[in-house]
Design a protein around this motif. Structure first.
Motif, short mmCIF file in Angstrom:
data_model
loop_
_atom_site.label_atom_id
_atom_site.label_comp_id
_atom_site.label_asym_id
_atom_site.label_seq_id
_atom_site.Cartn_x
_atom_site.Cartn_y
_atom_site.Cartn_z
N SER A 276 0.84 -1.20 0.00
CA SER A 276 0.00 0.00 0.00
C SER A 276 0.87 1.24 0.00
N GLY A 277 0.26 2.36 -0.32
CA GLY A 277 0.97 3.63 -0.31
C GLY A 277 0.21 4.67 -1.10
N LEU B 182 -0.55 7.55 -4.00
CA LEU B 182 -0.44 7.56 -5.46
C LEU B 182 0.96 7.98 -5.85
N GLY B 183 1.58 7.22 -6.74
CA GLY B 183 2.91 7.56 -7.21
C GLY B 183 4.05 7.14 -6.29
N SER B 184 3.76 6.35 -5.27
CA SER B 184 4.82 5.98 -4.32
C SER B 184 5.66 4.78 -4.77
N GLY B 185 5.27 4.12 -5.86
CA GLY B 185 6.07 3.01 -6.38
C GLY B 185 5.51 1.63 -6.09
N LYS B 186 4.24 1.53 -5.77
CA LYS B 186 3.63 0.23 -5.47
C LYS B 186 3.70 -0.72 -6.66
N THR B 187 3.33 -0.24 -7.84
CA THR B 187 3.33 -1.09 -9.03
C THR B 187 4.74 -1.53 -9.39
N SER C 109 -13.09 1.80 -6.21
CA SER C 109 -13.16 2.46 -4.92
C SER C 109 -12.21 1.82 -3.92
N CYS C 110 -12.21 2.35 -2.75
CA CYS C 110 -11.31 1.90 -1.69
C CYS C 110 -11.77 0.55 -1.14
N VAL C 111 -10.89 -0.42 -1.15
CA VAL C 111 -11.25 -1.77 -0.72
C VAL C 111 -11.59 -1.83 0.77
N CYS C 112 -11.02 -0.96 1.57
CA CYS C 112 -11.30 -1.00 3.00
C CYS C 112 -12.56 -0.23 3.39
#
Length: 90
Positions: free
Chosen positions: A9-10, A12-17, A63-66
């Motif tokens: 998690s993180g 947007l743009g933090s490098g998750k992918t 949407s947000c999964v949590c």
């Protein structure tokens, strides 16, 4: 049999992918599954993983999964475990 589940998690743009693609590349021959929770309707991240050999994708769009889509997460996880039987889930 237990299946390891890794949550990445993180912001947007933090490098998750990028991190996930690197982790998948480090595990050749392993049946990996990825549950993607793209924000919005474009499903950009889900499309990035479709080219990865042997990786099964479950997408929870929109949407947000949590907060607003926990049912989608449960259904995607159950389907992967029952049908794909992965060695690892990200």
């Amino acid at each position: 049999m237990s299946v390891p589940v890794h949550i990445i998690s993180g912001f947007l743009g933090s490098g998750k992918t990028t991190t996930l693609l690197d982790l998948l590349a480090q595990r050749p021959g392993e049946r990996a599954a990825v549950i993607v929770n793209d924000f919005g309707e474009a499903s950009l991240d889900a499309s990035r993983f479709t080219d990865e050999a042997g990786v099964q994708i479950a997408d929870i769009p929109g949407s947000c999964v949590c907060c607003t889509a926990p049912e989608g997460f449960g259904a995607a996880l159950t389907k992967l475990l029952d049908e794909v039987k992965p060695d690892r889930i990200f």
